[in-house]
Write an enzyme that holds these catalytic residues in place. Structure first.
Site, PDB file in Angstrom:
ATOM      1  N   HIS A  21       0.845  -1.205   0.000  1.00 30.52           N
ATOM      2  CA  HIS A  21       0.000   0.000   0.000  1.00 30.52           C
ATOM      3  C   HIS A  21       0.875   1.247   0.000  1.00 30.52           C
ATOM      4  CE1 HIS A  21      -3.986   1.986   1.246  1.00 30.52           C
ATOM      5  NE2 HIS A  21      -3.123   2.949   0.984  1.00 30.52           N
ATOM      6  N   HIS A  23       1.194   4.893  -2.404  1.00 34.68           N
ATOM      7  CA  HIS A  23       0.703   5.733  -3.511  1.00 34.68           C
ATOM      8  C   HIS A  23       1.881   6.414  -4.189  1.00 34.68           C
ATOM      9  CE1 HIS A  23      -3.628   5.802  -2.186  1.00 34.68           C
ATOM     10  NE2 HIS A  23      -3.071   5.509  -1.037  1.00 34.68           N
ATOM     11  N   GLU A 210     -11.053   3.518   7.578  1.00 30.92           N
ATOM     12  CA  GLU A 210      -9.916   4.382   7.895  1.00 30.92           C
ATOM     13  C   GLU A 210     -10.471   5.669   8.518  1.00 30.92           C
ATOM     14  OE1 GLU A 210      -7.999   6.063   4.436  1.00 30.92           O
ATOM     15  OE2 GLU A 210      -6.208   6.650   5.562  1.00 30.92           O
ATOM     16  N   ASP A 288       1.703   3.769   2.878  1.00 34.45           N
ATOM     17  CA  ASP A 288       0.717   4.714   2.346  1.00 34.45           C
ATOM     18  C   ASP A 288       1.415   5.764   1.474  1.00 34.45           C
ATOM     19  OD1 ASP A 288      -1.918   5.308   1.928  1.00 34.45           O
ATOM     20  OD2 ASP A 288      -2.246   6.326   3.833  1.00 34.45           O
TER      21      ASP A 288
HETATM   22  N1  ADE Z   1      -4.874   8.990  -0.898  1.00 34.71           N
HETATM   23  C1  ADE Z   1      -3.615   8.995  -0.465  1.00 34.71           C
HETATM   24  N2  ADE Z   1      -3.521   8.490   0.766  1.00 34.71           N
HETATM   25  C2  ADE Z   1      -4.771   8.142   1.127  1.00 34.71           C
HETATM   26  C3  ADE Z   1      -5.346   7.559   2.264  1.00 34.71           C
HETATM   27  N3  ADE Z   1      -4.612   7.230   3.328  1.00 34.71           N
HETATM   28  N4  ADE Z   1      -6.675   7.357   2.287  1.00 34.71           N
HETATM   29  C4  ADE Z   1      -7.426   7.687   1.231  1.00 34.71           C
HETATM   30  N5  ADE Z   1      -6.941   8.251   0.135  1.00 34.71           N
HETATM   31  C5  ADE Z   1      -5.632   8.471   0.075  1.00 34.71           C
HETATM   32 ZN    ZN Z   2      -3.779   4.922   0.868  1.00 39.37          ZN
END
Ligand code: ADE
Ligand code: ZN
Length: 351
Positions: A21, A23, A210, A288
């Site tokens: 995970h 981005h 989340e 993340d």
């Molecule tokens: N985009 C980037 N990080 C994110 C996250 N933790 N939750 C949702 N969208 C995201």
């Molecule tokens: Zn994310």
């Protein structure tokens, strides 16, 4: 265990790791962002990295998801040219390799990369595929791509982005993700796109549980047919949802510091990672957005050990859980399993 040589800073750095995970847009080198800002004369303070930092990274921001997502709005202005996008994407994979990540599933949003300059979604996806494949070869790291749909972007755009992903199956794209503002934008409208992804054999991961309740996790599993949940830590608030996650062995992609920075937990010592592990949930540990959060995956392992009290056996479990949760084909996963069992420090060998 104290004095476990497998938990020293050097050992955690050297430990072969998996990130499921991460981005792309949250993993960009600040030095490169600075150079792009200067080269293209972006309307941002860009005299040096310290001036730029608060615009693209969490510094003294309030712990909420709005402040976190706001960084991505700024980051969109850096995607100025094919060369800039190629370089940024290449470096993301190179940096993962430097942190001894041996297998990476990197997610990206073609629409985020395309928007400001009006690039075509398909061409942007092709630049990212080319750059990450080259970096993967150069740095000797195995990786796959996941395409992210964003809840708070128009649905029409998500349809186009999903199409771009579907057309590139087998070219390194293995999964579809749903990210963005979980609080104000429901997942239902995206259901047909995820069903289609499933039909085509793609992996499905959905950010849920989340910033909003455990109910989103149930919906992601039951309606969007998610194999994995981005974060999902709030599953612990609902025993039915927890049961569902356990029974189906849905993997949770936990990202500790991101949860702290967006206010999911008020204090790291309250993070439910240990409880989830002890309850037999298939938990994995990920970053993340390493550059938005200013960290490496190694740092997250450090937090897990120092703040949450995990031992080497737990870390080993997190990595092997991640192997089982990859969006690889079964023979590829088998190879990865063997790789990690060979290269991870052995379980039995204490201190
Ligand atoms: N985009 C980037 N990080 C994110 C996250 N933790 N939750 C949702 N969208 C995201
Ligand atoms: Zn994310």
């Amino acid at each position: 265990m104290q004095n476990d040589q497998r938990l020293t800073p050097e050992a955690l750095k050297a430990m072969p790791k998996i990130d499921l995970h991460r981005h792309l847009e949250g993993s960009l080198r600040l030095q490169t962002l600075l150079e792009i800002a200067q080269k293209y004369g972006l309307d941002l303070p860009a005299a040096n990295i310290e001036r730029l930092r608060p615009y693209v990274q969490i510094t003294d921001d309030p712990p909420n998801h709005e402040a976190f997502l706001a960084k991505f709005q700024v980051l969109r202005h850096f995607y100025r040219s094919p060369e800039a996008i190629y370089r940024l994407a290449y470096e993301v994979v190179a940096d993962a390799a430097l942190d001894n990540i041996h297998y990476l599933e990197l997610r990206f949003s073609p629409q985020a990369l395309a928007r400001v300059r009006g690039f075509l979604l398909g061409e942007v996806a092709d630049w990212v595929i080319a750059a990450t494949q080259k970096a993967s070869q150069d740095a000797g790291i195995e990786m796959r791509l996941i395409v992210t749909l964003v809840r708070h972007d128009p649905l029409e755009q998500a349809k186009q982005v999903a199409e771009v992903a579907f057309e590139r199956l087998g070219a390194g794209i293995v999964g579809l993700d749903l990210a963005g503002d979980e609080v104000r934008f429901p997942a239902e409208p995206f259901m047909p796109l995820f069903q289609e992804a499933r039909r085509l054999g793609m992996g499905v991961t959905v950010h849920a549980g989340e910033w909003a309740s455990a109910e989103g996790v149930r919906q992601a599993i039951m309606e969007l047919q998610a194999d994995r949940i981005g974060h999902g830590v709030r599953s612990i608030e609902n025993s039915d949802v927890l049961q569902l996650v356990r029974e189906r062995q849905v993997a949770l992609e936990v990202c500790l510091t991101s949860n702290l920075q967006t206010g999911v937990v008020k204090n790291m010592i309250h993070h439910p990672l240990v409880d989830l592990l002890n309850l037999g949930v298939r938990v994995t540990l990920n970053t993340d957005d390493p550059s938005v959060s200013n960290l490496l995956l190694t740092d997250e392992y450090r937090v897990a050990v120092d703040v949450l009290g995990l031992g080497y056996g737990d870390l080993h479990k997190l990595v092997m859980n991640a192997v089982e949760a990859t969006f690889l084909k079964s023979d590829e996963r088998e190879r990865l399993r063997a790789h990690f069992l060979t290269h991870l420090p052995p379980l039995a060998n204490a201190a």
